[in-house]
Design a protein around this motif. Structure first.
Motif, short mmCIF file in Angstrom:
data_model
loop_
_atom_site.label_atom_id
_atom_site.label_comp_id
_atom_site.label_asym_id
_atom_site.label_seq_id
_atom_site.Cartn_x
_atom_site.Cartn_y
_atom_site.Cartn_z
N GLU A 94 0.83 -1.20 0.00
CA GLU A 94 0.00 0.00 0.00
C GLU A 94 0.87 1.26 0.00
OE1 GLU A 94 -3.50 2.09 2.74
OE2 GLU A 94 -2.72 0.11 3.28
N ARG A 95 1.97 1.20 0.73
CA ARG A 95 2.90 2.33 0.80
C ARG A 95 3.48 2.66 -0.56
NH1 ARG A 95 5.92 0.22 4.70
NH2 ARG A 95 7.82 -0.33 3.57
N VAL A 137 10.66 16.18 0.35
CA VAL A 137 9.23 16.17 0.67
C VAL A 137 8.96 14.91 1.49
CG1 VAL A 137 6.88 16.10 -0.22
CG2 VAL A 137 8.63 17.46 -1.41
N LEU A 138 8.40 15.10 2.69
CA LEU A 138 8.15 14.00 3.61
C LEU A 138 6.65 13.73 3.71
CD1 LEU A 138 10.60 15.16 6.44
CD2 LEU A 138 11.01 13.40 4.71
N VAL A 139 6.29 12.45 3.56
CA VAL A 139 4.88 12.05 3.59
C VAL A 139 4.72 10.97 4.65
CG1 VAL A 139 2.95 11.13 2.28
CG2 VAL A 139 4.63 12.61 1.14
N PRO A 140 4.07 11.28 5.78
CA PRO A 140 3.91 10.27 6.84
C PRO A 140 3.27 8.99 6.32
CG PRO A 140 3.29 12.44 7.65
CD PRO A 140 3.52 12.60 6.18
N GLY A 141 3.81 7.86 6.81
CA GLY A 141 3.30 6.56 6.42
C GLY A 141 3.80 6.07 5.09
N VAL A 142 4.36 6.98 4.28
CA VAL A 142 4.80 6.64 2.91
C VAL A 142 6.31 6.73 2.77
CG1 VAL A 142 4.63 7.28 0.47
CG2 VAL A 142 2.59 7.33 1.93
N GLY A 143 6.90 7.85 3.21
CA GLY A 143 8.35 7.98 3.13
C GLY A 143 8.79 9.35 2.66
N ALA A 164 1.46 6.88 -6.81
CA ALA A 164 0.37 7.78 -7.18
C ALA A 164 0.71 9.23 -6.88
CB ALA A 164 -0.91 7.37 -6.45
N LEU A 165 1.44 9.47 -5.79
CA LEU A 165 1.77 10.84 -5.37
C LEU A 165 2.95 11.43 -6.13
CD1 LEU A 165 1.41 10.59 -1.47
CD2 LEU A 165 -0.14 11.75 -3.06
N THR A 190 -3.34 7.70 6.59
CA THR A 190 -4.61 7.20 6.09
C THR A 190 -5.34 8.20 5.21
OG1 THR A 190 -5.57 7.96 8.19
CG2 THR A 190 -4.96 5.63 8.03
N ALA A 191 -4.81 9.41 5.04
CA ALA A 191 -5.46 10.42 4.20
C ALA A 191 -5.55 9.91 2.77
CB ALA A 191 -4.68 11.73 4.24
#
Length: 678
Positions: free
Chosen positions: A233-234, A347-353, A240-241, A303-304
């Motif tokens: 999922e990560r 760029v930091l994205v919680p839960g993703v990296g 996608a981002l 979870t956003a």
């Protein structure tokens, strides 16, 4: 083995560079002093060998060493006009070099020359920076190291810093090194072995102290909703981002990306204190020169939704650019270099990296690795004290230092396809491989997609390391395979800009001998496969908002009616019309779609090697080994078409020189009148 100061220095440097707990890529510098001969007098002179500007310890060679006359360098103290004139000292370095002097001396050269020891190491270990950035770093230095290591307050590297360390050493002969506030460590010894031993003692002692005395949760407890997503999922969310984030990070100029979801990053982003610490930014000059003063941090839980994350990232990007402009305006003077761009490098994205960005893949990767180092330093500082980096005013003095600006100006001009990310299908051999090689040579990052993963990876390895090319498996007839290949490209390099639909096969049959299976497989690979690849990559290009190129390797058979080749030629005609249709549809997004019509690429072609060559030779009544010459003789130019000729046409189509061209088919057939475009 013959030992010399240079060989000892290089060996020690390689050992340091191989251990990321000691220093990061390109970080730090080492030196040695010893005797040499002045050819103009034949007399012995004392020389300094020091890692030159921009070099890396792990890959240091003798040509990467600056060589200076030590006696002349130390005499520069007589012309030094004080710390406010520190910058002018670098101009004197040219006058104290030994002969041509080897590599360009770095600003840290003074530290190495002025310390009274034959071997000096300046390093950026995470544990050392943790002590250097702790709010009570000076007291911790005394407690951890006793009288063997001294504290030096932050000072921008230069001649005065060298004088400061030298004065400390002379006043305290028991010292083996110093902690440089906000920066790193410097250690020395009379032999290479002793200098290395002292450097490692400082690092390991700091590590052990942090481990035994530090808090168990230096970043605070994990926050609900910010924990790492499951790996699949990560990675899906990252893919996608990334194109959207690339669009933001490329506002000022196009960037290549790198994705890191290491435990250090994910744990940091899951913690309560990460917003505060990220806002403080990095401290060591080697860190923030690559990462900028601070990252952009998404302030939503893992979870956003992707839609919410994209919308919020766009808002934060506007704020980030305004804040960076304010930072520049606050500290810039009339003689400061112009602002170099206000987009984030991290760029930091919680839960993703973490997504890191740079002018090429290596620069982007190193920016990410440096921020991991910064996280490690923050962890150590928070475990013992409070993380306190150097102030923004000092960061600006380094980031927009004229010496750094001059270093940037010395960099070579970017290649024609720099920052572009290419995906080439059917690229493990033949035409596709030649295209991949050419695109990489022109500066593009290349993803080699092929049905055979091992061959794809082998072809990528021939081109370069994973900063240049990767190999992925892709059956272009499979929607899921194509999606996975495109995601792999995005995760590897941050996006996709340039697509070459090259995958193909041929089964030469007459109408009556063409089976439904023959028809289906050729249309599935070439017509359907090109559609699937174009659709998947166009989505990425639209999200990036950077334009792009889609190129079809069609065939002169898409126009020319030849015997016993119905299914292949019809599939190629399908591809040829896809070029026109997609050019009309995607032009509004700045995506150009063009095609190439080769003819009879025999040498180096996988299709001809798999039996088609023998069949075509039989149709034309010539020996198979003369088929290429047969094709050449039926052309106007009497020249055989090679894979490299097709690769050249691909490069021209995606170059800036044809920026206003779309919907075009270029013949690469040495002149076949029956295939002239009408």
């Amino acid at each position: 083995m013959t030992h010399s100061p240079q060989s000892d220095l290089i060996g020690r440097s390689h050992r340091f560079g191989a251990d990321k707990t000691v220093t990061n890529y390109g970080g730090g510098n080492t030196s040695a002093k010893g005797q040499g001969v002045d050819p103009s007098t034949g007399k012995d002179v004392e020389l300094l060998w020091v890692k030159g500007s921009g070099g890396d310890l792990g890959s240091l060679t003798e040509s990467g060493l600056a060589v200076l006359r030590l006696d002349r360098f130390r005499e520069l103290s007589t012309v030094f006009r004080g710390p406010e004139h520190d910058d002018e000292m670098i101009d004197f370095f040219d006058y104290v070099r030994h002969g041509q002097g080897g590599a360009a001396p770095s600003i840290d050269t003074s530290m190495h020359a002025l310390v009274e020891a034959d071997h000096v190491d300046h390093l950026h270990p995470d544990a050392g920076i943790a002590i250097a950035t702790a709010a009570d770093g000076e007291a911790l230095t005394a407690e951890i190291f006793g009288g063997k290591v001294a504290w030096v307050n932050w000072r921008r590297p230069g001649f005065q810093l060298g004088l400061d360390i030298s004065a400390l050493q002379k006043a305290n002969p028991e010292l083996i090194g110093v902690i440089l506030g906000g920066h790193g460590i410097t250690a020395w010894g009379e032999t290479s072995e002793l200098a290395e031993q002292n450097s490692l003692w400082i690092i390991r002692t700091a590590e052990d102290y942090i481990a035994s005395h530090g808090k168990k949760e230096p970043f605070g407890p994990a926050v609900s909703g910010f924990q790492p997503l499951p790996e699949e999922e990560r990675h899906s969310k990252a893919a996608a981002l990334l194109p959207h984030v690339r669009s933001l990070a490329s506002t000022d100029k196009p960037q290549v990306g790198h994705y890191i979801d290491s435990p250090e990053v994910l744990d940091f982003l899951a913690s309560r204190e990460h917003p505060r610490l990220a806002a403080l930014g990095t401290s060591c000059p080697d860190h923030f020169l690559r990462t900028k003063v601070r990252p952009l941090v998404l302030d939503l839980p893992a979870t956003a939704s992707i839609e919410d994350a994209i919308a919020r990232l766009k808002e934060l990007h506007v704020e980030y650019r305004a804040d960076y402009q304010a930072y520049y305006d606050a500290y810039a003077s009339t003689d400061s270099p112009a602002i170099r761009g206000a987009d984030p490098a991290i760029v930091l994205v919680p839960g993703v990296g973490m997504f890191s960005w740079g002018a090429d893949k290596k620069t982007a990767r190193l920016a990410g690795e440096y921020f991991v180092n910064a996280i490690n330093a923050m962890r150590g500082a928070e475990a013992l004290s409070t993380y306190q980096p150097i102030p923004d005013s000092e960061k600006f003095r380094v980031e927009y230092w004229i010496l750094e600006e001059n270093k940037l100006r010395r960099m070579p001009k970017p290649k024609a396809l720099a920052t572009r990310i290419a995906l080439v299908t059917g690229a493990a051999g033949g035409i596709g491989k030649a295209i991949a090689i050419r695109l990489a040579a022109e500066g593009a990052c290349v993803v080699i997609a092929d049905l055979d993963l091992q061959k794809a990876q082998a072809a990528a390895a021939e081109i370069g390391n994973t900063d240049v090319a990767i190999g992925v498996r892709a059956d272009v007839t499979s929607e899921s395979d194509v999606a996975a290949a495109v995601d792999a490209a995005v995760l590897a390099f941050g996006g996709v800009d340039l697509v070459v639909n090259n995958a193909g096969l041929v089964l030469a049959r007459s109408l009556l001998n063409t089976s439904v299976a023959d028809w289906d497989i050729q249309h599935n690979v070439m017509a359907k496969g090109s559609f699937l690849v174009s659709r998947a990559t166009a989505r990425v290009m639209i999200d990036q908002a950077l334009g792009g190129d889609i190129i079809y390797i069609s065939s002169k058979n898409s126009i020319f009616a030849g015997p016993e080749n119905l299914a292949y030629s019809a599939a190629k005609a399908d591809q040829a019309h896809q070029v026109r249709l997609l050019a009309a549809e995607l032009g509004g997004d700045g995506i150009r779609v063009n095609g190439i019509n080769p003819d009879g690429v025999v040498r180096g072609s996988g299709m001809f090697a798999n039996g088609w060559g023998a069949k075509r030779a039989a149709v034309y009544g010539v020996p198979e080994d003369e088929l290429g010459e047969y094709y050449a003789q039926r052309t106007l130019l009497k020249r055989e078409v090679l894979p490299e000729n097709v690769a050249n046409a691909v490069f021209v189509l995606c170059s800036a020189d044809l920026s206003h061209t779309t919907g075009l088919h270029i013949p690469v057939d040495a002149g076949v009148a029956a295939a002239f475009l009408r």
